[in-house]
Design an enzyme around this catalytic site. Sequence first.
Site, short mmCIF file in Angstrom:
data_model
loop_
_atom_site.label_atom_id
_atom_site.label_comp_id
_atom_site.label_asym_id
_atom_site.label_seq_id
_atom_site.Cartn_x
_atom_site.Cartn_y
_atom_site.Cartn_z
N CYS A 67 -11.42 22.79 6.98
CA CYS A 67 -10.99 24.20 6.59
C CYS A 67 -9.39 24.37 7.52
O CYS A 67 -8.24 23.77 6.89
CB CYS A 67 -10.46 24.93 6.21
SG CYS A 67 -12.17 25.77 7.03
N HIS A 118 -6.25 30.80 6.64
CA HIS A 118 -5.81 30.82 8.22
C HIS A 118 -4.86 30.33 8.74
O HIS A 118 -4.28 29.59 8.12
CB HIS A 118 -6.94 29.46 8.24
CG HIS A 118 -8.24 29.07 7.87
ND1 HIS A 118 -9.02 30.37 7.66
CD2 HIS A 118 -9.07 28.61 7.93
CE1 HIS A 118 -10.17 30.22 7.60
NE2 HIS A 118 -10.55 29.00 7.25
N1 LIG Z 1 -14.87 29.05 2.63
C1 LIG Z 1 -14.05 28.39 3.09
O1 LIG Z 1 -13.11 28.60 3.29
C2 LIG Z 1 -14.59 26.51 3.19
C3 LIG Z 1 -13.73 25.59 3.26
C4 LIG Z 1 -14.05 24.18 3.49
C5 LIG Z 1 -14.69 24.11 3.09
N2 LIG Z 1 -15.54 25.19 3.63
C6 LIG Z 1 -17.56 24.17 2.55
O2 LIG Z 1 -17.71 25.12 1.84
C7 LIG Z 1 -19.44 25.38 1.03
C8 LIG Z 1 -19.43 26.44 0.53
O3 LIG Z 1 -18.84 27.01 1.00
P1 LIG Z 1 -18.29 28.65 0.21
O4 LIG Z 1 -17.59 29.10 1.14
O5 LIG Z 1 -17.91 28.57 -0.94
O6 LIG Z 1 -20.33 29.37 0.81
P2 LIG Z 1 -20.77 30.63 -0.56
O7 LIG Z 1 -19.65 31.18 -1.20
O8 LIG Z 1 -21.31 31.26 0.62
O9 LIG Z 1 -21.01 29.74 -1.23
C9 LIG Z 1 -22.03 28.97 -1.60
C10 LIG Z 1 -22.89 28.35 -2.48
O10 LIG Z 1 -23.67 27.73 -2.39
C11 LIG Z 1 -24.87 27.76 -3.67
N3 LIG Z 1 -26.04 27.47 -2.86
C12 LIG Z 1 -26.56 27.80 -1.79
N4 LIG Z 1 -27.15 27.16 -1.78
C13 LIG Z 1 -28.02 26.83 -2.90
C14 LIG Z 1 -29.18 25.27 -2.88
N5 LIG Z 1 -30.18 25.54 -2.12
N6 LIG Z 1 -28.81 25.32 -3.76
C15 LIG Z 1 -27.71 24.81 -4.79
N7 LIG Z 1 -26.95 25.99 -4.88
C16 LIG Z 1 -27.09 26.62 -3.48
C17 LIG Z 1 -24.28 29.82 -3.86
O11 LIG Z 1 -25.23 29.71 -4.94
P3 LIG Z 1 -25.59 31.23 -5.33
O12 LIG Z 1 -24.87 31.78 -5.65
O13 LIG Z 1 -26.90 30.90 -6.18
O14 LIG Z 1 -26.57 31.20 -3.76
C18 LIG Z 1 -23.11 28.94 -3.83
O15 LIG Z 1 -22.87 29.06 -5.14
C19 LIG Z 1 -19.49 24.92 2.79
O16 LIG Z 1 -20.48 23.79 2.79
C20 LIG Z 1 -18.81 25.26 3.38
O17 LIG Z 1 -18.39 24.79 5.01
C21 LIG Z 1 -15.63 26.52 2.90
#
Ligand SMILES: NC(=O)c1ccc[n+]([C@@H]2O[C@H](COP(=O)([O-])OP(=O)(O)OC[C@H]3O[C@@H](n4cnc5c(N)ncnc54)[C@H](OP(=O)(O)O)[C@@H]3O)[C@@H](O)[C@H]2O)c1
Length: 347
Positions: free
Chosen positions: A133, A247
């Site tokens: 990001c 950010h």
């Molecule tokens: N947040 C940001 O600003 C951002 C920006 C760029 C990239 N990212 C990347 O995007 C990804 C997600 O980030 P996020 O911030 O959205 O995280 P998050 O809010 O913690 O969401 C995680 C998601 O992954 C699912 N998950 C976790 N373990 C799993 C498993 N074993 N099998 C299937 N689904 C699973 C969760 O499902 P449940 O609800 O069922 O647990 C939830 O839908 C990460 O790789 C992060 O580095 C994030």
Amino acid sequence: MLRTAVVGATGAVGRELLALLTRPGMPPIRLSPVASARSAGVDIGARIGLDAQIEPVRALNDVDFATMDLVFFAAGAEVSRQVAEKAAAAGCLVIDNSSAFRAREGVPLTVPQVNPESLRHRPESNIIANPNCSTIQLVRALHPIHRLATLRRVFVSTYQAASGGGLRGLAELADDSRSVLDGRADLAPGRFGPPLAFDLVPQIGLLDDHGAAHEERKLRSEPRKIMGLPDLRVDATAVRVPVFHCHSEAVHVDLERPVSAAEAEDALAATDGIRLYRSGDDPACPSPRTVEESGADRALVHVGRVRVDESQPGSLAMWVVADNLWVGAAYNAVDIMRTALDHGWLG
Ligand SMILES: NC(=O)c1ccc[n+]([C@@H]2O[C@H](COP(=O)([O-])OP(=O)(O)OC[C@H]3O[C@@H](n4cnc5c(N)ncnc54)[C@H](OP(=O)(O)O)[C@@H]3O)[C@@H](O)[C@H]2O)c1
């Protein structure tokens, strides 16, 4: 119908992907939200207030990727490492939001406004990586400056919001802030390491042997691959701040030739997807709150405080703010999807 799965659909990025993919103007999509077994059966469309009706959430283990054309992964690097290549091998085009494949040869690392040429051909790997990001907003602001006067060196300090730590990060900042205001001082370490409420955490991710944090290593390496500048020197300090969304980055660059602030501002203002703030504007400078409140501007990179240090020829500084969940994740991923559709890769 484009058969599309969003893995991580219940998370911070996944929810934004669902919202974007169900907006008017999108091609016809059969959307399958996927998450962990914990979320199986959840009506995520209703939970997040989508107008469109979508299927209930499926558990990842129950998905047959041979029935999908396109899969967005937004469930963390571990899930991507375990499953994304299986989806790619089943013939799906994978757009991965995690860090799992970003450095890999044969996997384009794409910001469509900066390196659309990385998507000239459908990758044989069937995987396209969405950058970090903080990287996306950085390279989108650097790109016009590089075309103007050629970057020699970049110094960036980030001020990263709690939503970068996912839904858990957002909840933790809200709960801890309430606790502090209620006079309770017994905060526990959590998603950000030390508690973030009313403090700053100047380390995002684990430190390497040289003291650089994981987020700082991504900020060093990803711009080189995206901008096609393998020798570009990027010094980064990444700091988590108690802000919910968006950010911010203080960016300083050394350029091959001196430029005036006005020249740099004109180059930025002429770039699609950038909103430039000049000193007389209202607001005169973007902040996380003004960007979050700007609604339709969530897809833009906001740049202000453009200035040069007269004592250092070739120097330039600017302040860059963007919505990490849109610019830094979902919107960029959907832009990649649009490119794939334009190229006819998805039928
Ligand atoms: N947040 C940001 O600003 C951002 C920006 C760029 C990239 N990212 C990347 O995007 C990804 C997600 O980030 P996020 O911030 O959205 O995280 P998050 O809010 O913690 O969401 C995680 C998601 O992954 C699912 N998950 C976790 N373990 C799993 C498993 N074993 N099998 C299937 N689904 C699973 C969760 O499902 P449940 O609800 O069922 O647990 C939830 O839908 C990460 O790789 C992060 O580095 C994030």
